[in-house]
Each structure stands twice: as structure tokens, then as C-alpha cells.
Design an enzyme around this catalytic site. Structure first.
Site, PDB file in Angstrom:
ATOM      1  N   LYS A  10      35.473  45.952  35.328  1.00  0.00           N
ATOM      2  CA  LYS A  10      35.390  46.859  36.464  1.00  0.00           C
ATOM      3  C   LYS A  10      33.922  47.251  36.727  1.00  0.00           C
ATOM      4  O   LYS A  10      33.043  47.020  35.883  1.00  0.00           O
ATOM      5  CB  LYS A  10      36.258  48.090  36.184  1.00  0.00           C
ATOM      6  CG  LYS A  10      37.757  47.746  36.041  1.00  0.00           C
ATOM      7  CD  LYS A  10      38.588  49.016  35.863  1.00  0.00           C
ATOM      8  CE  LYS A  10      40.072  48.706  35.729  1.00  0.00           C
ATOM      9  NZ  LYS A  10      40.888  49.943  35.694  1.00  0.00           N
ATOM     10  N   GLU A 131      48.555  38.172  39.734  1.00  0.00           N
ATOM     11  CA  GLU A 131      47.171  38.648  39.853  1.00  0.00           C
ATOM     12  C   GLU A 131      46.172  37.480  39.877  1.00  0.00           C
ATOM     13  O   GLU A 131      45.163  37.537  40.582  1.00  0.00           O
ATOM     14  CB  GLU A 131      46.850  39.614  38.712  1.00  0.00           C
ATOM     15  CG  GLU A 131      47.609  40.927  38.861  1.00  0.00           C
ATOM     16  CD  GLU A 131      47.496  41.847  37.653  1.00  0.00           C
ATOM     17  OE1 GLU A 131      46.742  41.528  36.717  1.00  0.00           O
ATOM     18  OE2 GLU A 131      48.179  42.896  37.666  1.00  0.00           O
TER      19      GLU A 131
END
Ligand code: AMP
Length: 136
Positions: A10, A131
Site C-alpha cells: 500500500k 483480485e
């Protein structure tokens, strides 16, 4: 076929210079990185990825966090890799994540509504396939 999972390093992981450290832990465990790219996540991509969360009250803070800087997406492969990378990542809340895990060793709580927890990893084999199709 051997199992695959999707990880995202992230924006906090990228900005703090932890790409190498996080990938090292995954590779040192014995898993194989099959594909990888750095990108700026669009709101459309995030809405697909977080389709279960788009209506939740915290979703705007997730979008703000995930679009704050580039992230790294990778496909990781190995037997029982979904479970294994979840275990390496540790609990969602980095303050509570166990020492020895990525979040427990490298993450902490910061001011604001976002949970800066460094890494996403798929929570099941089916969500991993979904995903991977979103990001690759
Ligand atoms: P999860 O699908 O449970 O991994 O949640 C996705 C991501 O949304 C987490 O990794 C956090 O970054 C964020 N998130 C989950 N729950 C909250 C919450 N209550 N408040 C803020 N962010 C959250």
C-alpha cells in the site's frame, strides 16, 4: 495449478521505503513472485477491488489512503500461499498485529481515519482469483 494470491504494498509501504523489506519476507518464506507492477490506483480500480466495502462508512478514507501515492501490486505463488501470506501480514490493526508479522514489526497507528497497514493480501482462493483479474 499451484495456488496464487494478490498482494498490494500500500502507499504507506511504498512511501516509507519498505517495498524491499516486505517482498523479502515473502520471498524468504519461500513463495515466488510471478508478476509485479507499480501504479497509481484509480478510484474505479479500487471500487472493483474493495467491492465489499464501497458502501461502508470508512470507504472514503480507504480511497484517500490508497490514492495518496503509488502502490505495488504483485502475484505471489506457492502451496497454501493465500493462508501463508495472510499469516505473514498479521492482523488488520497494526497496533494489535503480532510481532514477527509485517504489520506487527513495521506498522503502527497514525492520526486520522485511515488504517495504514502496509499490505493487502487476498483472504481466500476465490477472492485471490478475482483480485488478480482486477489488477493484472
Ligand atoms: P479488509 O478487506 O478487512 O482487509 O479491509 C480492507 C482495508 O480497509 C483494510 O486493510 C484497511 O486498510 C481498511 N479498513 C478496514 N476496516 C476499516 C475501518 N474500520 N476503518 C478504516 N479503514 C478500514
Amino acid at each position: 495449478m499451484t495456488e496464487q494470491t494478490l498482494i498490494l504494498i500500500k502507499p504507506d509501504g511504498v512511501q516509507r521505503g519498505l517495498i524491499g523489506e516486505i517482498l523479502h519476507r515473502i520471498e524468504a518464506k519461500g513463495y515466488e513472485i510471478k508478476a509485479m507492477k507499480m501504479l497509481d490506483a484509480s478510484e474505479e480500480l479500487l471500487a472493483q477491488h474493495y467491492h465489499e466495502h464501497v458502501d461502508k462508512p470508512f470507504y472514503p478514507s480507504v480511497v484517500e489512503y490508497m490514492t495518496s501515492a503509488p502502490l505495488v501490486a504483485a502475484i505471489v505463488e506457492g502451496d497454501r500461499v493465500v493462508e501463508g501470506v495472510r499469516s505473514l501480514a498479521g492482523a488488520t490493526d497494526p497496533t494489535k498485529a503480532a510481532p514477527g508479522t509485517i504489520r506487527g514489526d513495521l506498522g503502527r497507528s497514525w492520526p486520522g481515519d485511515s488504517i495504514f497497514n502496509l499490505i493487502h493480501s487476498s483472504d481466500g482462493v476465490e477472492s485471490a482469483q478475482y483480485e488478480i483479474s482486477v489488477w493484472f
